[in-house]
Scaffold this motif. Structure first.
Motif, PDB file in Angstrom:
ATOM      1  N   VAL A 154       0.841  -1.208   0.000  1.00  0.00           N
ATOM      2  CA  VAL A 154       0.000   0.000   0.000  1.00  0.00           C
ATOM      3  C   VAL A 154       0.869   1.249   0.000  1.00  0.00           C
ATOM      4  O   VAL A 154       0.621   2.208  -0.757  1.00  0.00           O
ATOM      5  CB  VAL A 154      -0.953   0.001   1.219  1.00  0.00           C
ATOM      6  N   MET A 155       1.903   1.251   0.842  1.00  0.00           N
ATOM      7  CA  MET A 155       2.807   2.397   0.920  1.00  0.00           C
ATOM      8  C   MET A 155       3.531   2.622  -0.407  1.00  0.00           C
ATOM      9  O   MET A 155       3.688   3.756  -0.875  1.00  0.00           O
ATOM     10  CB  MET A 155       3.824   2.189   2.045  1.00  0.00           C
ATOM     11  N   ASN A 156       3.972   1.528  -1.041  1.00  0.00           N
ATOM     12  CA  ASN A 156       4.685   1.640  -2.312  1.00  0.00           C
ATOM     13  C   ASN A 156       3.792   2.166  -3.429  1.00  0.00           C
ATOM     14  O   ASN A 156       4.293   2.655  -4.448  1.00  0.00           O
ATOM     15  CB  ASN A 156       5.269   0.276  -2.710  1.00  0.00           C
ATOM     16  N   ARG A 157       2.483   2.050  -3.246  1.00  0.00           N
ATOM     17  CA  ARG A 157       1.538   2.616  -4.212  1.00  0.00           C
ATOM     18  C   ARG A 157       1.298   4.105  -3.948  1.00  0.00           C
ATOM     19  O   ARG A 157       1.118   4.897  -4.873  1.00  0.00           O
ATOM     20  CB  ARG A 157       0.201   1.871  -4.127  1.00  0.00           C
ATOM     21  N   ILE A 158       1.299   4.482  -2.679  1.00  0.00           N
ATOM     22  CA  ILE A 158       0.981   5.857  -2.303  1.00  0.00           C
ATOM     23  C   ILE A 158       2.166   6.801  -2.507  1.00  0.00           C
ATOM     24  O   ILE A 158       1.999   7.927  -2.986  1.00  0.00           O
ATOM     25  CB  ILE A 158       0.507   5.917  -0.826  1.00  0.00           C
ATOM     26  N   VAL A 159       3.367   6.340  -2.161  1.00  0.00           N
ATOM     27  CA  VAL A 159       4.541   7.220  -2.188  1.00  0.00           C
ATOM     28  C   VAL A 159       4.781   7.852  -3.561  1.00  0.00           C
ATOM     29  O   VAL A 159       5.010   9.071  -3.641  1.00  0.00           O
ATOM     30  CB  VAL A 159       5.804   6.481  -1.690  1.00  0.00           C
ATOM     31  N   PRO A 160       4.744   7.089  -4.673  1.00  0.00           N
ATOM     32  CA  PRO A 160       4.944   7.735  -5.977  1.00  0.00           C
ATOM     33  C   PRO A 160       3.947   8.858  -6.255  1.00  0.00           C
ATOM     34  O   PRO A 160       4.306   9.889  -6.829  1.00  0.00           O
ATOM     35  CB  PRO A 160       4.771   6.581  -6.978  1.00  0.00           C
ATOM     36  N   ARG A 161       2.692   8.673  -5.823  1.00  0.00           N
ATOM     37  CA  ARG A 161       1.681   9.729  -6.007  1.00  0.00           C
ATOM     38  C   ARG A 161       2.017  10.940  -5.138  1.00  0.00           C
ATOM     39  O   ARG A 161       1.787  12.080  -5.521  1.00  0.00           O
ATOM     40  CB  ARG A 161       0.285   9.201  -5.635  1.00  0.00           C
ATOM     41  N   TYR A 162       2.553  10.674  -3.936  1.00  0.00           N
ATOM     42  CA  TYR A 162       2.948  11.767  -3.038  1.00  0.00           C
ATOM     43  C   TYR A 162       4.113  12.568  -3.639  1.00  0.00           C
ATOM     44  O   TYR A 162       4.093  13.802  -3.638  1.00  0.00           O
ATOM     45  CB  TYR A 162       3.347  11.193  -1.679  1.00  0.00           C
ATOM     46  N   ILE A 163       5.118  11.862  -4.159  1.00  0.00           N
ATOM     47  CA  ILE A 163       6.266  12.533  -4.802  1.00  0.00           C
ATOM     48  C   ILE A 163       5.797  13.330  -6.012  1.00  0.00           C
ATOM     49  O   ILE A 163       6.223  14.464  -6.242  1.00  0.00           O
ATOM     50  CB  ILE A 163       7.340  11.499  -5.217  1.00  0.00           C
ATOM     51  N   GLU A 164       4.903  12.729  -6.765  1.00  0.00           N
ATOM     52  CA  GLU A 164       4.329  13.388  -7.938  1.00  0.00           C
ATOM     53  C   GLU A 164       3.635  14.689  -7.526  1.00  0.00           C
ATOM     54  O   GLU A 164       3.790  15.727  -8.179  1.00  0.00           O
ATOM     55  CB  GLU A 164       3.343  12.419  -8.573  1.00  0.00           C
ATOM     56  N   GLY A 165       2.883  14.626  -6.431  1.00  0.00           N
ATOM     57  CA  GLY A 165       2.198  15.817  -5.933  1.00  0.00           C
ATOM     58  C   GLY A 165       3.166  16.884  -5.459  1.00  0.00           C
ATOM     59  O   GLY A 165       2.951  18.080  -5.675  1.00  0.00           O
ATOM     60  N   PHE A 166       4.252  16.450  -4.827  1.00  0.00           N
ATOM     61  CA  PHE A 166       5.245  17.408  -4.348  1.00  0.00           C
ATOM     62  C   PHE A 166       5.916  18.113  -5.529  1.00  0.00           C
ATOM     63  O   PHE A 166       6.122  19.331  -5.514  1.00  0.00           O
ATOM     64  CB  PHE A 166       6.297  16.703  -3.490  1.00  0.00           C
ATOM     65  N   VAL A 167       6.275  17.330  -6.561  1.00  0.00           N
ATOM     66  CA  VAL A 167       6.913  17.913  -7.752  1.00  0.00           C
ATOM     67  C   VAL A 167       5.960  18.902  -8.427  1.00  0.00           C
ATOM     68  O   VAL A 167       6.357  19.998  -8.819  1.00  0.00           O
ATOM     69  CB  VAL A 167       7.340  16.801  -8.740  1.00  0.00           C
ATOM     70  N   TYR A 168       4.684  18.503  -8.539  1.00  0.00           N
ATOM     71  CA  TYR A 168       3.695  19.394  -9.152  1.00  0.00           C
ATOM     72  C   TYR A 168       3.542  20.677  -8.332  1.00  0.00           C
ATOM     73  O   TYR A 168       3.503  21.786  -8.888  1.00  0.00           O
ATOM     74  CB  TYR A 168       2.359  18.675  -9.254  1.00  0.00           C
ATOM     75  N   GLY A 169       3.485  20.527  -7.005  1.00  0.00           N
ATOM     76  CA  GLY A 169       3.384  21.699  -6.137  1.00  0.00           C
ATOM     77  C   GLY A 169       4.581  22.619  -6.286  1.00  0.00           C
ATOM     78  O   GLY A 169       4.442  23.843  -6.311  1.00  0.00           O
ATOM     79  N   ALA A 170       5.789  22.020  -6.398  1.00  0.00           N
ATOM     80  CA  ALA A 170       7.007  22.824  -6.567  1.00  0.00           C
ATOM     81  C   ALA A 170       6.999  23.550  -7.905  1.00  0.00           C
ATOM     82  O   ALA A 170       7.417  24.716  -7.996  1.00  0.00           O
ATOM     83  CB  ALA A 170       8.234  21.924  -6.466  1.00  0.00           C
TER      84      ALA A 170
END
Length: 294
Positions: free
Chosen positions: A218-234
Motif C-alpha cells: 500500500v505504501m509503495n503505491r501511495i509514495v509515488p503519487r505523493y512525490i508526484e504531488g510534491f513535484v507538481y506543487g514545486a
C-alpha cells in the motif's frame, strides 16, 4: 544641455519601454492568479495522501520500504540527483540567480550527481559552465501540469529504484508571503518517517485498520503519487514566484521610467525656455544693430 529634439527622442523611447513594462506587469498578474488557483485545487488531494502515509506508519512503525531506506554509504560515495527549477526567460529580478546559486554550491560539494534541469535559463547557465545535464524537461515551467509532473517523477523514481541514485533533491522557489519568496532545497527521497508522524493525544484509541495485500505494498503505491504531488506543487509554486518576481521587477521598472520622464520633462522645458530666450535675445540684438545703423 541636450537640445529639445534629443530630449523628445529619449522621452519617446522611454514611453515605448513604459508600455512594455506595463503590459508585462498585467500579464504576470493574470498568470499569478491562475497558478494560485491551480495549486489550491490540487492541494487537498495530496495533503490527504500525506495524511494516509502518516496513518500507515502509525500502525506499522517498523515497516520496511525502499522509499524510506537509509544509505550506509559515506557522503563521498553517495549519488545524488538534483532537480533544478528555473524560468524560461529573465526580467524577473533575482529569481533565477538565487536558484542557480544554491544549485551550483551543492553540485560542487557533491562529486557524484545527476542534474535534471527545468527552464531555459538553467539550461543555458549550466551548458555555458560546462556542467553535464543528464535530463532536460522542455516547456514545463511555463505550463506546469500534473501530467508533466508525473513524467518527471517516473524518471526520478526509475533511477532511484534501480539504485542509480541514493538521494534526490529538488531546488525550487517557495513563496513565503505575497512580497517575499525564497529559493529552497528539499530532499525528496529517501523519505523520513519522522516527517509523517503525528502525536495522538493520550486516551484516544487508535482505530483498527487492515491493509491489503500488505502495508508495504500500500505504501509503495501511495509514495509515488505523493512525490508526484510534491513535484507538481514545486512547479506551480515556482511558476507563481516567477510571475510575482516579474511583477515586482516590472513595477520597479515602470516607476523608474516615470521618474526619468519627469526629470526629462523638466529638462525639456528648461531647454525650450533657453531656446526661446536665445531667439528673443537674437531678435533684440538684431533690432538694436539696425537702430545703430540708422
Amino acid at each position: 544641455m541636450a537640445n529639445t529634439k534629443e530630449i523628445q527622442e529619449r522621452m519617446a523611447s522611454i514611453n515605448d519601454t513604459l508600455k512594455i513594462t506595463n503590459a508585462m506587469y498585467m500579464i504576470s498578474s493574470s498568470k499569478l492568479k491562475k497558478s494560485k488557483k491551480m495549486l489550491e485545487d490540487t492541494e487537498p488531494y495530496f495533503y490527504a495522501l500525506q495524511s494516509q502515509m502518516g496513518r500507515i506508519l502509525r500502525h506499522v512503525p517498523d515497516m520496511e520500504s525502499i522509499f524510506f531506506r537509509t544509505s550506509e554509504k559515506s557522503p563521498e560515495e553517495k549519488r545524488a540527483g538534483y532537480i533544478v527549477i528555473t524560468a524560461d526567460k529573465g526580467l524577473a529580478g533575482s529569481y533565477n540567480h538565487n536558484i542557480l546559486k544554491i544549485a551550483e554550491e551543492h553540485l560542487k560539494s557533491q562529486k557524484k550527481h545527476k542534474l535534471f534541469v527545468l527552464g531555459e535559463v538553467g539550461r543555458h547557465y549550466f551548458e555555458k559552465r560546462g556542467c553535464h545535464i543528464d535530463k532536460q524537461f522542455h516547456y514545463t515551467v511555463q505550463n506546469p501540469t500534473l501530467n508533466r509532473a508525473r513524467n518527471i517523477t517516473e524518471e526520478l523514481l526509475l533511477s532511484y529504484i534501480k539504485g542509480e541514485l541514493d538521494e534526490i533533491y529538488i531546488i525550487y522557489t517557495k513563496m513565503v508571503s505575497p512580497i517575499k519568496e525564497e529559493a529552497e532545497l528539499l530532499q525528496l527521497l529517501p523519505l523520513k518517517k519522522a516527517d509523517f508522524q503525528v502525536q495522538i493525544p493520550a486516551g484516544i484509541p487508535i482505530e483498527q485498520v487492515s491493509f491489503r495485500p500488505s502495508p508495504e505494498e500500500v505504501m509503495n503505491r501511495i509514495v509515488p503519487r505523493y512525490i508526484e504531488g510534491f513535484v507538481y506543487g514545486a512547479l506551480v509554486e515556482s511558476y507563481s514566484c516567477e510571475q510575482n518576481a516579474r511583477m515586482m521587477a516590472m513595477e520597479a521598472a515602470t516607476k523608474s521610467a516615470k521618474d526619468m520622464l519627469h526629470e526629462l520633462s523638466i529638462l525639456y522645458n528648461r531647454a525650450r525656455q533657453a531656446a526661446i530666450t536665445q531667439e528673443i535675445t537674437e531678435v533684440i540684438a538684431g533690432a538694436k544693430s539696425q537702430k545703430k545703423k540708422k
